[in-house]
Design a protein around this motif. Structure first.
Motif, PDB file in Angstrom:
ATOM      1  N   MET A   1       0.839  -1.188   0.000  1.00  0.00           N
ATOM      2  CA  MET A   1       0.000   0.000   0.000  1.00  0.00           C
ATOM      3  C   MET A   1       0.882   1.250   0.000  1.00  0.00           C
ATOM      4  O   MET A   1       1.886   1.314   0.687  1.00  0.00           O
ATOM      5  CB  MET A   1      -0.898   0.019   1.246  1.00  0.00           C
ATOM      6  CG  MET A   1      -1.944   1.092   1.187  1.00  0.00           C
ATOM      7  SD  MET A   1      -3.078   1.107   2.603  1.00  0.00           S
ATOM      8  CE  MET A   1      -3.779  -0.518   2.521  1.00  0.00           C
ATOM      9  N   THR A   2       0.494   2.252  -0.788  1.00  0.00           N
ATOM     10  CA  THR A   2       1.226   3.505  -0.876  1.00  0.00           C
ATOM     11  C   THR A   2       0.705   4.473   0.172  1.00  0.00           C
ATOM     12  O   THR A   2      -0.509   4.550   0.397  1.00  0.00           O
ATOM     13  CB  THR A   2       1.045   4.131  -2.275  1.00  0.00           C
ATOM     14  OG1 THR A   2       1.473   3.186  -3.245  1.00  0.00           O
ATOM     15  CG2 THR A   2       1.823   5.410  -2.418  1.00  0.00           C
ATOM     16  N   LYS A   3       1.599   5.240   0.797  1.00  0.00           N
ATOM     17  CA  LYS A   3       1.207   6.237   1.785  1.00  0.00           C
ATOM     18  C   LYS A   3       1.072   7.598   1.120  1.00  0.00           C
ATOM     19  O   LYS A   3       1.797   7.911   0.171  1.00  0.00           O
ATOM     20  CB  LYS A   3       2.230   6.318   2.909  1.00  0.00           C
ATOM     21  CG  LYS A   3       2.286   5.072   3.747  1.00  0.00           C
ATOM     22  CD  LYS A   3       3.258   5.228   4.883  1.00  0.00           C
ATOM     23  CE  LYS A   3       3.280   3.946   5.703  1.00  0.00           C
ATOM     24  NZ  LYS A   3       4.206   4.061   6.830  1.00  0.00           N
TER      25      LYS A   3
END
Length: 151
Positions: free
Chosen positions: A3-5
């Motif tokens: 998952m990208t922040k």
């Protein structure tokens, strides 16, 4: 897949709701038609506000945010404190330097010039002692010590 922040990049204006009638009028809050039990939260009147997402409740201690188009919405205090922080406040002379360097050079060159004392000594010293504030001001915007205008 990892998952990208993300971080929020838009700045807002916000004011903590003190429960007063003056603030309720300022933000066009009303007392919603709900059960007597729901009208009182921690001994305070609950207000409501029409937002782009619909009708929301506003409690004393919540923050009322104002977006770039003048729209308002409430944010619970605990969420506001975790999500937002004020823009850095810098001296007007430093604001002028940031503005000029953003147009002509880079943050690296600004910091290097400050370390090399290419500004008046008091300004170079301020910049070198506050390099993280300078970086935040460069990236996120700032307010000056004697102005309320966001840059």
């Amino acid at each position: 897949m990892e998952m990208t922040k993300y971080i929020k990049t838009a700045s807002i204006e916000a004011e903590q709701f003190d429960g007063s009638e003056a603030m309720a009028k300022k933000y066009l809050l009303d007392i919603p038609t709900v059960s007597a039990k729901d009208k009182v939260a921690s001994g305070h009147t609950v207000y409501g506000i029409s937002t782009l997402e619909g009708y929301l409740y506003v409690y004393k201690g919540d923050w009322i945010a104002t977006g770039s188009d003048g729209e308002h919405w409430p944010i619970a205090n605990y969420i506001f404190r975790r999500t937002y922080k004020p823009l850095p406040v810098i001296p007007p002379a430093v604001a002028g330097i940031i503005k000029w360097y953003k147009q002509h050079y880079s943050l690296t060159i600004l910091l290097s010039d400050a370390f090399d004392l290419r500004f008046p000594e008091n300004i170079s010293n301020w910049i070198t002692r506050h390099d993280e504030i300078i970086a935040r001001a460069w990236l996120d915007g700032y307010e000056t010590e004697d102005e309320d205008d966001e840059k």
